[in-house]
Design an enzyme around this catalytic site. Structure first.
Site, PDB file in Angstrom:
ATOM      1  N   THR A  53       0.524  -1.309   0.208  1.00  0.00           N
ATOM      2  CA  THR A  53       0.050  -0.162  -0.197  1.00  0.00           C
ATOM      3  C   THR A  53       0.462   1.251   0.457  1.00  0.00           C
ATOM      4  OG1 THR A  53      -1.815  -1.304   1.282  1.00  0.00           O
ATOM      5  CG2 THR A  53      -2.138   1.325   1.074  1.00  0.00           C
ATOM      6  N   LYS A  86       4.868  10.692  21.529  1.00  0.00           N
ATOM      7  CA  LYS A  86       4.860  11.595  22.366  1.00  0.00           C
ATOM      8  C   LYS A  86       3.526  11.746  23.110  1.00  0.00           C
ATOM      9  CE  LYS A  86       8.376  13.832  20.040  1.00  0.00           C
ATOM     10  NZ  LYS A  86       9.019  15.329  19.507  1.00  0.00           N
ATOM     11  N   ARG A 101      -2.228   4.873   7.453  1.00  0.00           N
ATOM     12  CA  ARG A 101      -3.002   3.250   7.428  1.00  0.00           C
ATOM     13  C   ARG A 101      -2.642   3.392   9.394  1.00  0.00           C
ATOM     14  NH1 ARG A 101      -0.396  -1.494   5.746  1.00  0.00           N
ATOM     15  NH2 ARG A 101      -2.705  -1.444   4.343  1.00  0.00           N
TER      16      ARG A 101
HETATM   17  N1   CP Z   1      -2.272  -5.709   0.260  1.00  0.00           N
HETATM   18  C1   CP Z   1      -1.634  -4.542   1.548  1.00  0.00           C
HETATM   19  O1   CP Z   1      -2.165  -3.972   1.903  1.00  0.00           O
HETATM   20  O2   CP Z   1      -0.471  -5.400   1.753  1.00  0.00           O
HETATM   21  P1   CP Z   1       1.057  -4.033   3.125  1.00  0.00           P
HETATM   22  O3   CP Z   1      -0.237  -4.662   4.018  1.00  0.00           O
HETATM   23  O4   CP Z   1       1.858  -5.035   1.661  1.00  0.00           O
HETATM   24  O5   CP Z   1       0.669  -2.645   2.395  1.00  0.00           O
END
Ligand code: CP
Length: 309
Positions: free
Chosen positions: A58, A86, A107
């Site tokens: 990703t 922190k 993420r």
């Molecule tokens: N498919 C996927 O989200 O892979 P990564 O966790 O490597 O980003």
């Protein structure tokens, strides 16, 4: 009806539920223009990648997509390397990005974190995976791969195998496929069944589905087999992980029980659920699927930044 792609400018990509069937098809059609496309249409634009959890595909495919279109990238790849160590909140970090970047991908291990970032930031926010909840750009690339290999998304028989409880990719994908009269087959151990709220939604929409623990109950029916990793990091009790970690290990014997034009997909990474003996067969589509991630993410960046080819 032809979709007006201009409406996606400034859009946050948080959940596949925020997109209609028409939106999804319009985005996939637009994405086809980005296969092998490298022109600096995003020159001067900056992508921020805020990754509080590990990622290979990703993060790097977003970065590759942005750089292929002439843009630049900044960011961090673990929470400990940012001021979150922190105590800074996702809200504050995302708000900062308005001053540093034109679009951000986040993420985070907590469900809802991407939505929270979108509340804070004025720039478009893209969810690169939030806990066990959603991974919408993975879904766009999964659908793109299905459309490319099958020529349609309508009426496909799709098997989902592995960790259906915690697997955000399967949650997003099942919701998206419900637009296209799919037949779904959920193959998982009892403790990793598809969550009830998703099954309830499918019932409400009259989408045919079945659940089983044995792949060979359904393998002959499938056009697509979507395999997922049993995710050790999501189990509250490590002993539960030990019970199911090797429950499905596919190898070339699978091909004796399936349609010849079956395509096997996997969001990757894999651990051992697909043996490498399967990789050489035309049914193994997972590495091409991952490559499609760059194509689809180029299209999404172009759309949310409002700079189209
Ligand atoms: N498919 C996927 O989200 O892979 P990564 O966790 O490597 O980003």
């Amino acid at each position: 009806m032809k979709q007006d792609l201009a409406k996606f400018m400034g859009t946050d990509v948080i959940s596949i539920r925020d997109f209609t069937a028409e939106d999804i098809l319009a985005i996939l059609e637009y994405a086809r223009k980005f296969e092998n496309y490298k022109q600096p249409i995003l020159q001067g634009r900056i992508l921020a990648t805020l990754f509080y959890e590990p990622s290979t595909r990703t993060k790097l495919s977003f970065e590759s997509a942005m750089m292929s279109l002439g843009g630049s990238v900044l960011g961090f790849s673990e929470a400990g390397a940012s001021s979150s160590a922190k105590g800074e909140t996702v809200y504050d970090t995302a708000k900062m990005m308005d001053g540093y970047a034109d679009v951000l991908v986040i993420r985070h291990p907590l469900e809802g974190a991407a939505r929270r970032a979108a509340e804070a930031a004025d720039i478009p926010v893209i969810n690169g995976g939030d806990g066990a909840n959603q991974h919408p750009t993975q879904t766009f690339l999964d659908l793109f791969t299905m459309l490319k290999t099958k020529g349609t998304l309508q009426d496909l028989h799709v098997g989902f195998l592995g960790d259906l409880k915690y697997g955000r990719t399967v949650h997003s994908l099942a919701e998206a496929m419900s637009h296209f009269r799919s037949h779904m087959y959920f193959v998982a151990p009892e403790m990793l069944r598809m969550p009830d709220h998703i099954l309830a939604e499918l019932r409400e929409k009259n989408i045919p589905f079945m659940e089983t623990e044995r792949l060979y109950d359904v393998s002959a029916e499938l056009d697509i087999l979507y395999v997922t990793r049993i995710q050790r990091e999501r189990f509250p009790d490590p002993l539960d992980y030990e019970k199911v970690k090797n429950v499905y290990i596919l190898n070339e014997k699978l091909l004796e029980h399936v349609k010849t034009d079956l395509k096997v997909l996997h969001p990757l990474p894999r651990v051992n659920e697909i043996d490498t003996s399967l990789d050489k067969y035309p049914q193994a589509e997972y590495f091409q699927q991952s490559k499609n991630g760059v194509t689809v993410r180029k299209a999404l960046l172009s759309l949310v930044l409002g700079v189209r080819q």
